[in-house]
Each structure stands twice: as structure tokens, then as C-alpha cells.
Scaffold this motif. Structure first.
Motif, PDB file in Angstrom:
ATOM      1  N   ALA A   1       0.835  -1.209   0.000  1.00 42.29           N
ATOM      2  CA  ALA A   1       0.000   0.000   0.000  1.00 42.29           C
ATOM      3  C   ALA A   1       0.867   1.255   0.000  1.00 42.29           C
ATOM      4  O   ALA A   1       0.537   2.251  -0.649  1.00 42.29           O
ATOM      5  CB  ALA A   1      -0.932  -0.007   1.204  1.00 42.29           C
ATOM      6  N   GLY A   2       1.982   1.207   0.725  1.00 37.19           N
ATOM      7  CA  GLY A   2       2.864   2.369   0.777  1.00 37.19           C
ATOM      8  C   GLY A   2       3.445   2.710  -0.582  1.00 37.19           C
ATOM      9  O   GLY A   2       3.557   3.881  -0.952  1.00 37.19           O
ATOM     10  N   LEU A   3       3.825   1.684  -1.338  1.00 33.49           N
ATOM     11  CA  LEU A   3       4.369   1.921  -2.679  1.00 33.49           C
ATOM     12  C   LEU A   3       3.290   2.476  -3.601  1.00 33.49           C
ATOM     13  O   LEU A   3       3.539   3.401  -4.382  1.00 33.49           O
ATOM     14  CB  LEU A   3       4.929   0.618  -3.251  1.00 33.49           C
ATOM     15  N   LYS A   4       2.080   1.941  -3.519  1.00 29.21           N
ATOM     16  CA  LYS A   4       0.987   2.424  -4.368  1.00 29.21           C
ATOM     17  C   LYS A   4       0.686   3.900  -4.085  1.00 29.21           C
ATOM     18  O   LYS A   4       0.455   4.688  -5.004  1.00 29.21           O
ATOM     19  CB  LYS A   4      -0.262   1.573  -4.163  1.00 29.21           C
ATOM     20  N   LEU A   5       0.689   4.257  -2.802  1.00 33.62           N
ATOM     21  CA  LEU A   5       0.446   5.660  -2.450  1.00 33.62           C
ATOM     22  C   LEU A   5       1.553   6.550  -3.002  1.00 33.62           C
ATOM     23  O   LEU A   5       1.293   7.631  -3.543  1.00 33.62           O
ATOM     24  CB  LEU A   5       0.361   5.800  -0.930  1.00 33.62           C
ATOM     25  N   THR A   6       2.788   6.088  -2.891  1.00 32.74           N
ATOM     26  CA  THR A   6       3.936   6.844  -3.394  1.00 32.74           C
ATOM     27  C   THR A   6       3.857   7.044  -4.894  1.00 32.74           C
ATOM     28  O   THR A   6       4.052   8.154  -5.405  1.00 32.74           O
ATOM     29  CB  THR A   6       5.246   6.114  -3.027  1.00 32.74           C
ATOM     30  N   VAL A   7       3.557   5.969  -5.621  1.00 41.94           N
ATOM     31  CA  VAL A   7       3.470   6.065  -7.076  1.00 41.94           C
ATOM     32  C   VAL A   7       2.315   6.974  -7.489  1.00 41.94           C
ATOM     33  O   VAL A   7       2.460   7.812  -8.398  1.00 41.94           O
ATOM     34  CB  VAL A   7       3.308   4.664  -7.706  1.00 41.94           C
ATOM     35  N   GLY A   8       1.167   6.855  -6.814  1.00 43.62           N
ATOM     36  CA  GLY A   8       0.046   7.729  -7.116  1.00 43.62           C
ATOM     37  C   GLY A   8       0.417   9.194  -6.949  1.00 43.62           C
ATOM     38  O   GLY A   8       0.087  10.039  -7.793  1.00 43.62           O
ATOM     39  N   GLY A   9       1.108   9.494  -5.862  1.00 44.20           N
ATOM     40  CA  GLY A   9       1.542  10.873  -5.628  1.00 44.20           C
ATOM     41  C   GLY A   9       2.522  11.361  -6.675  1.00 44.20           C
ATOM     42  O   GLY A   9       2.449  12.513  -7.130  1.00 44.20           O
ATOM     43  N   LEU A  10       3.452  10.490  -7.088  1.00 42.76           N
ATOM     44  CA  LEU A  10       4.427  10.879  -8.112  1.00 42.76           C
ATOM     45  C   LEU A  10       3.747  11.116  -9.455  1.00 42.76           C
ATOM     46  O   LEU A  10       4.124  12.033 -10.192  1.00 42.76           O
ATOM     47  CB  LEU A  10       5.501   9.790  -8.243  1.00 42.76           C
ATOM     48  N   TYR A  11       2.763  10.297  -9.774  1.00 42.72           N
ATOM     49  CA  TYR A  11       2.046  10.503 -11.035  1.00 42.72           C
ATOM     50  C   TYR A  11       1.403  11.889 -11.068  1.00 42.72           C
ATOM     51  O   TYR A  11       1.339  12.530 -12.131  1.00 42.72           O
ATOM     52  CB  TYR A  11       0.967   9.440 -11.220  1.00 42.72           C
TER      53      TYR A  11
END
Length: 247
Positions: free
Chosen positions: A109-119
Motif C-alpha cells: 500500500a505504501g508503494l501504491k500511495l507513493t506512485v500515485g503521488g508521483l504521477y
């Protein structure tokens, strides 16, 4: 994904001070078979994975180098790596690396949140020929999907941030009722413990932890101030004109 079964068998066998012959007897194969596994010449039969893991005192996930979750430190490290990649090589290279990591850690979940924010934040690294409304909306939808998955995971560490990110996207789509429902689902916290933790860490002699938390808290506050100023400027532009908006 590269299989590292042989490396793991060798590593954990040695850690248990077990010979290849002993491991072979434990799982019912010949010592040369174990040797071939460890050198990568062949892989063990799938039916042997559980017996091998039990003999080595590990799980099958560890044997297969499968990591379901990343630590917060690992997510922070990947964030810095990805942020630099977006900045140096552009959006396409950054997105490709993000997709690779999401396949490697599909339950993080932490990686998904990070990637979403970077997008969302790295849209400016798109080349001008790709900076179209259609492409931007495609990327924002990918971010929204990731936020939805984070919320569905139920991980309390990331629920609030994912909810805010998803609410911002729904607001941009003018889906006002959904936006309100998302915001209403956020826990109402009147006291932020992060304001006290730095003092606690300093009293405990944990200066590095205090510094890291203070920097993160300051960044959060600056982001909130920036968003508030942007909104005030937009209101002023509509109501009072450019001079007030610039002020």
C-alpha cells in the motif's frame, strides 16, 4: 522476475550449518540435485518447495524471494529513487520503473500511495508533445486507481493520504457528492501527536528521528499553506481582479 531460489537455498543452508548432503536427505533428493539448485543449473520441483523451506526454517515466500510488503524506510528510499528518475529521464522512464515496482510488490500500500503521488506531482516532466488533456487525465486516473486500492487495503497508515488524493481527483471531475463522501470518511483528529513526538525523541536522545519527523511535518505544513494560497488567489482573481490575486 528473476528467481533466486538457488542463492536462497545456499544462504539459509549455510546459516543453519547444514551440508548439501543433509539437506538432500531431508527432502529426499540426491546431493548433486542440491548442488545444481544452488548453482542455478536447475530449479527444484514445485512439490519440493514446502519441504525445502521447512528444512531451512524459512517460509516459501522467503525461499522465492517474494516480499509482500515494503517497510516505510524502503518506500522512502524508492520514492527518492523514483523522484530522481522522473527528474533526470522524464515521465515515461519514471512511469516504466513505477510499473516494474508495482508488479514486484503488488500488495504494498505504501508503494501504491507513493506512485500515485508521483504521477500527480511529476506531470510537469511530460514532454510538451505529450502534455495533452487526454494524457494528463489518463495519468490522473492511474493515480486515482492506486489511491482506491490503498483505501481498499485497509492499511491505517496510508488511508487518510489516499482518501485525500482520491478526493482531489473526484473534485477535478466535478463529482461533488463523491468528493464530500470521501472527505467525510476521514477520521476527525483534533490533536496531532506529531507535534509532541519530536520533543519526546529529543528527550530520549533520538535526535535523528526528531529531525526527520520535524522535516516531514514542516513539509506537510508548507504544502497546506501552498494549497491555501493557491485557492485564495483563485478566489481573488474571480472577485477582485489580478492585483489582489497576485498579492
Amino acid at each position: 522476475m528473476e528467481l533466486k531460489i538457488g542463492e536462497n537455498i545456499s544462504r539459509y543452508r549455510r546459516e543453519r550449518h547444514m551440508t548439501q548432503e543433509q539437506l538432500a536427505r531431508s527432502v529426499g533428493v540426491s546431493p548433486p540435485a542440491v548442488s545444481k539448485w544452488e548453482t542455478g543449473s536447475s530449479y527444484p520441483d514445485v512439490t519440493l518447495l514446502s519441504p525445502i523451506a521447512r528444512a531451512l526454517g524459512i517460509t516459501v515466500d522467503i525461499l522465492l524471494s517474494f516480499q509482500e510488503e515494503l517497510t516505510e524506510e524502503e518506500v522512502d528510499s524508492l520514492y527518492r529513487e523514483l523522484q530522481g528518475l522522473f527528474g533526470r529521464r522524464g515521465f515515461s522512464a519514471g512511469q516504466q520503473r513505477c510499473e516494474e515496482l508495482l508488479r514486484e510488490y503488488p500488495n504494498s500500500a505504501g508503494l501504491k500511495l507513493t506512485v500515485g503521488g508521483l504521477y500527480q506531482t511529476m506531470l510537469g516532466t511530460l514532454p510538451s508533445e505529450e502534455l495533452t488533456e487526454e494524457r494528463v487525465q489518463e495519468i490522473l486516473r492511474l493515480a486515482a486507481q492506486l489511491y482506491s486500492q490503498v483505501r481498499a487495503s485497509g492499511d491505517p497508515r496510508y488511508f487518510a493520504a489516499a482518501t485525500v488524493g482520491l478526493a482531489a481527483f473526484r473534485l477535478s471531475e466535478n463529482r461533488l457528492e463523491e468528493t464530500e463522501a470521501l472527505l467525510d470518511s476521514l477520521p476527525k483528529v483534533e490533536i496531532d501527536p506529531n507535534e509532541l513526538y519530536p520533543s519526546l525523541y529529543l528527550a530520549q536522545g533520538k535526535s535523528e528521528q526528531a529531525e526527520k519527523l520535524l522535516e516531514a511535518h514542516l513539509f506537510q505544513l508548507l504544502r497546506s499553506v501552498s494549497l491555501a494560497l493557491h485557492s485564495l488567489a483563485s478566489l481573488s482573481q474571480e472577485r477582485d481582479g489580478t492585483d489582489r490575486a497576485l498579492f
